[in-house]
Design an enzyme around this catalytic site. Sequence first.
Site, PDB file in Angstrom:
ATOM      1  N   ARG A 237       0.651  -0.865  -0.233  1.00 35.96           N
ATOM      2  CA  ARG A 237      -0.357   0.195   0.219  1.00 35.96           C
ATOM      3  C   ARG A 237       1.005   1.419  -0.445  1.00 35.96           C
ATOM      4  O   ARG A 237       1.799   1.617   0.634  1.00 35.96           O
ATOM      5  CB  ARG A 237      -0.707   0.032   1.543  1.00 35.96           C
ATOM      6  CG  ARG A 237      -2.135  -0.864   1.283  1.00 35.96           C
ATOM      7  CD  ARG A 237      -2.986  -0.863   0.085  1.00 35.96           C
ATOM      8  NE  ARG A 237      -4.101  -1.509   0.250  1.00 35.96           N
ATOM      9  CZ  ARG A 237      -4.383  -2.862  -0.530  1.00 35.96           C
ATOM     10  NH1 ARG A 237      -3.311  -2.815  -1.188  1.00 35.96           N
ATOM     11  NH2 ARG A 237      -5.191  -2.971  -0.719  1.00 35.96           N
ATOM     12  N   GLU A 265      -3.165   8.045  -4.899  1.00 36.35           N
ATOM     13  CA  GLU A 265      -2.725   7.524  -6.207  1.00 36.35           C
ATOM     14  C   GLU A 265      -4.035   7.083  -6.928  1.00 36.35           C
ATOM     15  O   GLU A 265      -5.441   7.479  -6.208  1.00 36.35           O
ATOM     16  CB  GLU A 265      -3.445   5.812  -5.707  1.00 36.35           C
ATOM     17  CG  GLU A 265      -2.507   4.351  -6.861  1.00 36.35           C
ATOM     18  CD  GLU A 265      -2.584   2.524  -5.983  1.00 36.35           C
ATOM     19  OE1 GLU A 265      -1.789   2.067  -5.949  1.00 36.35           O
ATOM     20  OE2 GLU A 265      -4.419   2.610  -5.425  1.00 36.35           O
ATOM     21  N   HIS A 284      -1.454  -0.430 -10.008  1.00 34.09           N
ATOM     22  CA  HIS A 284      -1.716  -1.799  -9.072  1.00 34.09           C
ATOM     23  C   HIS A 284      -2.357  -2.888 -10.488  1.00 34.09           C
ATOM     24  O   HIS A 284      -3.556  -3.283  -9.681  1.00 34.09           O
ATOM     25  CB  HIS A 284      -3.154  -0.643  -8.494  1.00 34.09           C
ATOM     26  CG  HIS A 284      -2.846  -1.139  -7.019  1.00 34.09           C
ATOM     27  ND1 HIS A 284      -3.881   0.285  -5.824  1.00 34.09           N
ATOM     28  CD2 HIS A 284      -3.350  -2.240  -6.595  1.00 34.09           C
ATOM     29  CE1 HIS A 284      -4.083  -0.608  -5.162  1.00 34.09           C
ATOM     30  NE2 HIS A 284      -3.620  -2.030  -5.690  1.00 34.09           N
TER      31      HIS A 284
END
Length: 326
Positions: A237, A265, A284
Amino acid sequence: MSARTRDAVFDARAMEGLARVARFEPGLLVEDFAAPVAQEALAAAEVLLTGWGCPPLDEGALARMPRLRLVAHAAGTVRHHVTGAVWSRGVLVSTAAAANALPVAEYTVAAVLLSNKRVLDAARAYRETRGDIGAFDALAGAGNYRRTVGVVGASRIGRRVLELLRPYDLRLLVHDPYLDPAGAAALGVESVGLDQLCRASDVVSIHAPELPETRHLFDAARLALLRDGATLVNTARGSLVDTAALTAELVTGRLHAVLDVTDPEPLPADSPLWDLPNVLLTPHVAGSLGTELARLADTAIDEIRRYARGVPLEHAVRAEDLERSA
């Protein structure tokens, strides 16, 4: 789950497999537990098959499902929808996190091997010089032989990364506050403190959970411990790394980074990380996508099959596990 999740994860083959182990309405998709169209099905439901986009299973939702005995999640973390009310009711919970861990580990191993090989540098030099062999002089120190790789977090993913890296001529280090010496020995790796891991590693790969105590685990002070030319890989993360501190290091060219997750993000459009030659940014994608999504469906359906047969779940989640897991 959301309609997008259903369409992506549960193809015709998965729906056929589900039909072999459970009675369900193929056309019914619940995105809101209060939706009138879902009330009859929820009242009769013994198993809830969930995925990305599942709303919270709070007291109000559970009141609509008096017969519920199992939540089978066809994705990773259950933090977003499994509440204390689920545990209080004694409902079983299963997750496909182990299935989702596999592609993340594969991505990580590729990132480790390519980083030590300095593939990005080689590709750029090759492109810019149109094949000038002299441009490769700077790669004389590249390679994977006898390199040190540090894995932060002996999670499902971290353990799989260590397993996949074991055949290579690498020194493998791990840091996990919950891993005892016997556990490290079983993994065949050396357990060290986090600061020691940072100082010793050519590549550091993060696989720790996102918890309040892991926020900015890699701050300016810890990033400064990384040796010159080291690579930081983050598929966990973005919040585990202080983005401003990492950016400051990367701008100097002292470090390299492979970042599949960032904080925020996505990054702001003016972030230097978009254009730095020593940074590989991916959107991602380390987790399950494309053909890998079918593995999530297969895992959840298999858990329902195990429940129907009265045998223990293979991927059960316990309430206490969530205190130190993703």
